[in-house]
Design a protein around this motif. Structure first.
Motif, PDB file in Angstrom:
ATOM      1  N   TYR A  58      29.962 -25.451  20.903  1.00 55.86           N
ATOM      2  CA  TYR A  58      29.856 -24.297  20.017  1.00 55.86           C
ATOM      3  C   TYR A  58      29.520 -23.058  20.818  1.00 55.86           C
ATOM      4  CZ  TYR A  58      29.770 -28.111  16.786  1.00 55.86           C
ATOM      5  OH  TYR A  58      30.121 -29.242  16.124  1.00 55.86           O
ATOM      6  N   CYS A 119      28.392 -30.333  14.430  1.00 54.14           N
ATOM      7  CA  CYS A 119      27.216 -29.641  13.903  1.00 54.14           C
ATOM      8  C   CYS A 119      27.539 -28.273  13.304  1.00 54.14           C
ATOM      9  CB  CYS A 119      26.160 -29.481  14.996  1.00 54.14           C
ATOM     10  SG  CYS A 119      25.332 -31.027  15.377  1.00 54.14           S
ATOM     11  N   PHE A 120      28.832 -27.959  13.192  1.00 51.97           N
ATOM     12  CA  PHE A 120      29.202 -26.635  12.684  1.00 51.97           C
ATOM     13  C   PHE A 120      28.599 -26.402  11.301  1.00 51.97           C
ATOM     14  CE2 PHE A 120      32.032 -23.871  10.226  1.00 51.97           C
ATOM     15  CZ  PHE A 120      32.015 -22.744  11.033  1.00 51.97           C
ATOM     16  N   SER A 121      28.767 -27.378  10.440  1.00 52.15           N
ATOM     17  CA  SER A 121      28.273 -27.247   9.077  1.00 52.15           C
ATOM     18  C   SER A 121      26.751 -27.120   9.073  1.00 52.15           C
ATOM     19  CB  SER A 121      28.714 -28.463   8.257  1.00 52.15           C
ATOM     20  OG  SER A 121      27.873 -28.631   7.147  1.00 52.15           O
ATOM     21  N   TRP A 122      26.099 -27.961   9.882  1.00 55.23           N
ATOM     22  CA  TRP A 122      24.627 -27.929   9.926  1.00 55.23           C
ATOM     23  C   TRP A 122      24.130 -26.576  10.420  1.00 55.23           C
ATOM     24  CZ3 TRP A 122      20.674 -30.186   7.855  1.00 55.23           C
ATOM     25  CH2 TRP A 122      19.396 -30.034   8.418  1.00 55.23           C
ATOM     26  N   SER A 124      25.709 -23.759  10.375  1.00 48.96           N
ATOM     27  CA  SER A 124      26.112 -22.690   9.452  1.00 48.96           C
ATOM     28  C   SER A 124      25.181 -22.579   8.250  1.00 48.96           C
ATOM     29  CB  SER A 124      27.542 -22.937   8.955  1.00 48.96           C
ATOM     30  OG  SER A 124      28.414 -22.994  10.068  1.00 48.96           O
ATOM     31  N   ARG A 125      24.499 -23.670   7.944  1.00 53.90           N
ATOM     32  CA  ARG A 125      23.590 -23.620   6.797  1.00 53.90           C
ATOM     33  C   ARG A 125      22.413 -22.664   7.004  1.00 53.90           C
ATOM     34  NH1 ARG A 125      23.380 -30.108   5.501  1.00 53.90           N
ATOM     35  NH2 ARG A 125      25.564 -30.281   6.075  1.00 53.90           N
ATOM     36  N   THR A 127      22.549 -19.647   8.889  1.00 54.21           N
ATOM     37  CA  THR A 127      22.930 -18.349   9.458  1.00 54.21           C
ATOM     38  C   THR A 127      22.582 -17.173   8.553  1.00 54.21           C
ATOM     39  OG1 THR A 127      25.114 -18.670   8.522  1.00 54.21           O
ATOM     40  CG2 THR A 127      24.851 -19.226  10.852  1.00 54.21           C
ATOM     41  N   ASP A 136      33.177 -23.029  16.431  1.00 52.27           N
ATOM     42  CA  ASP A 136      33.425 -24.375  16.948  1.00 52.27           C
ATOM     43  C   ASP A 136      34.560 -24.291  17.961  1.00 52.27           C
ATOM     44  OD1 ASP A 136      34.024 -26.977  17.492  1.00 52.27           O
ATOM     45  OD2 ASP A 136      33.924 -27.656  15.398  1.00 52.27           O
TER      46      ASP A 136
END
Lengths: 403, 529
Positions: A58, A119-122, A124-125, A127, A136
């Protein structure tokens, strides 16, 4: 179906054993030959070349990237200097580990993060409210690890930077031919080594350069089987083997705090709020339930067990990752933990394992019993508790002395 | 006169250093005296040419006892072994045979010469593993004295007998064959192909003045099969930084327990008073006293040089003079400017990362012995070559390599007398290079440096009498409770308080460490120190 890494045209030619495995959705070489040990010895005596493209990558940018990462990670990333790397983990609100990886600071407002799980979703939660962008770049950037005592000499042959003064856990950009690569002095072997990050389109050129210059330094391509032996020797834990991602487990028993997986040292507790802070503070106060330790499994006792069956002692040819019960004593009545991975260490001449045991038993040098199956029968042998890090050569962190 | 030691060890070979480490670990005050500027004896690494570190004499490791590594913590002190993956046999007709650690790969290779042999090969390995287990019971303990009625000795004999009995009748019979037959006859029990048998049979002649058809050589074959690396029998490896690395690890361990080690401290003689060893006299005249003296030197040198005939019974003098040394091998070490490639299988692949045998046929080996029988070196010798720099880059500069050739036969007693060896040294070196060049085109143009060690040179530099690499032949009459002499085995000598710990004691040669270990343990058990 797994996809091919940019190095596949080369690795597939060299992998004559056809021993592959799946790693994070990629085809990854387990061992190039039918026996992995020559690849292990390359890591320890010359250099091994490993495709690490499957790691998740990332790019974090924006004026708030440092404070954002400090909020997500257990470590205070705002303290990380430009050009430095840190290893740490990140937790959920309950202080349970989600994943672990490295964070590299490329600039005041630019970071490069690697992880084992997506871990993109994690990320992003968390930000909202930060001037930060999470990109990503997993599939755009290829990775190569060059690890072993001759790794520095090989890279020096074609990189235009002063690698002799690049410190352990530092990074640099380097120009190679007409493109740029990013080098971090990091790795998963516990040895002198570097990880090279490069745009996919230049990946093969870099591979060829390393193989070419590496020839004089006994470099050879190495797979995950050899890596696994080195990482157990180095006491480096592996997600889904030595611990689980708290977001993916069904039961709480499978979740771990950083303190329980030997990553307590990465936690900076006293600072601005971060994920899991309150829970980790409470755990620090109350004490943890579990600890990851190293185990030195008594070889003489193993030999005796085999001898009883008229057999010479057998050493598994690869590192193992089964759950093996650990007991207080040989009656096998009280189980106090389980080993999660282990190997015969050719360099230490020891039979070693990483184990999760009840915290109250984690005193160094104390004796426990580990289950051993010989000729289909279960026995136990003595296992001595140690730090997880069994092997730590000076060259891993040292720089050449300038004359 | 200076401070007094519990024990002085003459000779800093790996056995002397191991003996010192065990004694020091038990709290004894120990001094090791080495004649040369480097430690290791025949297990020695030396930078003979800038950037190239040679395993000057002994060049591979297999027999080293694993429990010594544990007990002396040698892994921590730098004992590092890189296993060899392949045994390669180039043939003059352009063919070749590579035997790999991978059994299926070996089977296919051998099957090109004999399908039967290929499938029998694992059976042979199985039997040798059995024999190796038996050997372990023999080599990890002092050899029991069959003449003694001492209960402890009888218990030892019983223990050994039980191990033998455990083999079952079939293997017991085979064991008898093994100690009496020739290496070739023994292999004939299994195999038909010369191409397979020749490189296997050579294990039976290494270090002995015998041919592959000489009775008794099957035992030496077993001796080379007893090796154990990391729990797997029969494996061989390179010591990182050369075999001197093993010795330096032993020295470092010994020092960590408090042993004192001096180099360039040549012992002239053992001080003897009233039939008892009291100390040593150095070549510079210094006298150092100790409660016991341990000699890491060969039996001949220990008795005849360090003690001297005047202190010995006539019978002992006679016996020791009959003790068979007769070195039969030499060594040619080459520094090369590139990878030596074999015309029959070019490239720098894994096939040349183990050992390479020049042993194309049984007749070739026997002819090589024929010349030696009549006092000449073999003009087309058996050669066991290794290129350690392909797996251990620390021993040569990048892209450069070491080709180390163990050569047999080079009889110590050449026709003109051993002292004339220097006249033939270069011719001997040429014969080796010529032989290798038949398989490696262009070899002669790659050579940056060449060291030729004749048995005479081995005697002069390493102090091994008659250049015998095992401090005495491994023939049956010189083994076990008769090594070196019947009546004076078990690390004792005919002189009170003088002990021996070298390869001239049970269980014999190779970088094994057992002599040093068992000597120290015997001394400590007997409360002799």
């Amino acid at each position: 179906m797994p996809i091919k890494s940019p190095f596949f045209p080369r690795t597939s030619q060299l992998c004559t054993s056809m021993y592959w495995k799946e790693w994070a959705g990629y085809h990854a070489v387990s061992s190039y030959g039918t026996l992995h040990d020559v690849e292990y010895f390359a890591f320890r005596y010359s250099a091994g070349l490993l495709d690490i493209t499957p790691l998740f990558k990332y790019k974090i940018t924006g004026t708030d990237s440092a404070s954002f990462l400090s909020r997500v990670m257990v470590r205070d990333i705002s303290q990380l200097k430009i050009g430095r790397v840190t290893y740490c983990c990140w937790c959920n609100e309950d202080g349970k580990v989600v994943d672990d990886g490295t964070v590299m600071r490329r600039g005041e407002n630019e970071f490069f993060v690697t992880s084992a799980d997506p871990c993109f979703s994690w990320f992003s939660r968390f930000t909202r409210g930060y001037d930060v962008e999470v990109n990503d770049i997993s599939d755009q950037i290829a990775g190569l690890a060059v690890q072993g005592p001759t790794s520095r000499d090989i890279l020096k042959k074609f990189c235009d930077v002063d690698l002799d003064s690049l410190k352990f856990f530092s990074t640099t950009s380097a120009k190679v031919k007409d493109f740029e690569i990013y080098i971090s002095r990091t790795g998963y072997t516990g040895d002198l080594g570097y990880e090279l990050w490069i745009e996919n389109e230049n990946a093969l050129t870099l591979w060829d350069l390393i193989m070419d210059y590496g020839k004089s330094y006994d470099l050879r391509p190495a797979g995950l089987a050899a890596l696994d032996v080195t990482r157990v020797e180095a006491g480096l834990i592996l997600k889904d083997v030595d611990y689980y991602n708290a977001l993916h487990t069904l039961i709480e028993d499978r979740m771990s705090s950083p303190y329980e997986i030997s990553l307590g040292w990465t936690v900076n507790l006293e600072r601005d709020p971060f994920n899991g802070q309150a829970a980790l503070k409470a755990e620090k106060q109350a004490g943890s339930n579990w600890a990851i330790v190293g185990l030195d499994i008594d070889w003489v006792e193993i030999e005796e067990l085999y001898n009883r069956h008229g057999l010479p002692p057998e050493v598994g040819s690869t590192a193992w990752r089964d759950s093996i019960p650990i007991y207080v004593d040989s009656s096998m009545n009280k189980q106090i933990g389980y080993a999660t991975s282990g190997t015969w260490s050719p360099i230490l001449k020891k039979n070693i394992a990483l184990a999760t045991i009840e915290k109250k038993y984690d005193q160094i040098d104390s004796k426990l019993q580990i289950e051993v199956t010989v000729e289909h029968k279960r026995h136990t042998v003595t296992a001595t508790v140690s730090k997880p890090q069994f092997y730590n050569p000076e060259r891993k962190t040292s720089n050449p002395v300038k004359s | 006169m200076s401070k007094r030691y519990d024990s002085i060890i003459i000779g800093g070979g790996h056995n002397g250093l191991i003996c010192a480490a065990y004694l020091a670990k038990a709290g004894r005050k120990v001094l090791v005296l080495e004649k040369r500027h480097v430690l290791g004896g025949a297990a020695v690494s030396e930078e003979l040419y800038p950037g190239f570190t040679f395993s000057v004499a002994s060049y591979v490791v297999s027999l080293f006892r694993p429990h010594i590594i544990r007990e002396l913590n040698l892994a921590k002190h730098g004992y590092e072994i890189i296993p060899m993956d392949c045994s390669f046999l180039p043939l003059p007709n352009g063919d070749s045979l590579a035997r790999w650690a991978d059994p299926q790969r070996s089977r296919r290779e051998i099957a090109r010469f004999s399908q039967k042999d290929a499938e029998t090969y694992p059976e042979f390995s199985r039997v040798m593993t059995h024999m190796g287990k038996l050997a372990k019971a023999v080599i990890d303990h002092p050899a029991p004295d069959i003449t003694s009625m001492n209960p402890r000795e009888l218990a030892n004999i019983f223990r050994l007998g039980r191990t033998f009995k455990g083999l079952g009748p079939e293997l017991l019979h085979l064991n008898t064959k093994l100690v009496t037959m020739s290496a070739l006859d023994f292999l004939d029990l299994w195999f038909e192909s010369d191409v397979l048998k020749a490189p296997m049979a050579v294990s039976g002649i290494i270090g002995t003045f015998q041919g592959v058809r000489s009775p008794g050589t099957a035992y030496v074959l077993l001796h080379h099969y007893m090796g154990q690396l990391d729990g797997s029998f029969r494996s061989w490896g390179f010591s990182k930084g050369g075999t001197g690395g093993v010795s330096l690890a032993c020295a470092s361990s010994a020092r960590s327990y408090g042993a004192e080690i001096r180099t360039e401290a040549a012992v002239q003689q053992v001080l003897i008073k009233n039939g008892e060893a009291r100390g040593v006299v150095l070549e510079n005249g210094d006298e150092i006293l100790a409660n016991s003296i341990v000699s890491n030197l060969d039996p001949n040198r220990t008795y005849l040089k360090m003690v001297g005939e005047s202190e010995l019974d006539d019978e002992v003098v006679k016996e020791i003079k009959r003790y068979k040394l007769r070195g039969s091998s030499g060594k040619v070490n080459l520094a090369l400017d590139r990878v030596p490639e074999f015309s029959c299988r070019p490239g720098d692949g894994d096939h040349i990362r183990g050992d390479v045998a020049i042993a194309p046929s049984i007749d070739y080996l026997e002819k090589a012995f024929d010349q030696a029988k009549y006092g000449e070196f073999s003009t087309r010798p058996y050669i066991n070559a290794v290129i350690p720099s392909l797996t251990d880059p620390s021993v040569a500069p990048p892209g450069k390599h070491i080709l180390s050739c163990f050569v047999q036969y080079a009889p110590y007693h050449i026709k003109e007398g051993a002292e004339n060896w220097p006249k033939y040294r270069e011719a001997f070196g040429d014969a080796v290079v010529d032989t290798m060049a038949e398989y490696i085109p262009g070899l002669k143009d790659m050579i940056l440096y060449r060291q030729v060690l004749t048995p005479w040179d081995i005697e002069q530099t390493m102090g091994l009498t008659e250049g015998n690499i095992f401090q005495g032949e491994l023939s049956l009459e010189q083994l076990l409770f008769q090594r070196p002499l019947a009546g004076y085995a078990k690390y004792k000598t005919s002189i009170n308080k003088l002990w021996m710990c070298g390869s001239g004691t049970h269980p014999g040669g190779g970088i094994m460490g057992a002599g040093g270990e068992l000597c120290a343990k015997t001394m400590l058990n007997a409360r002799a120190i």
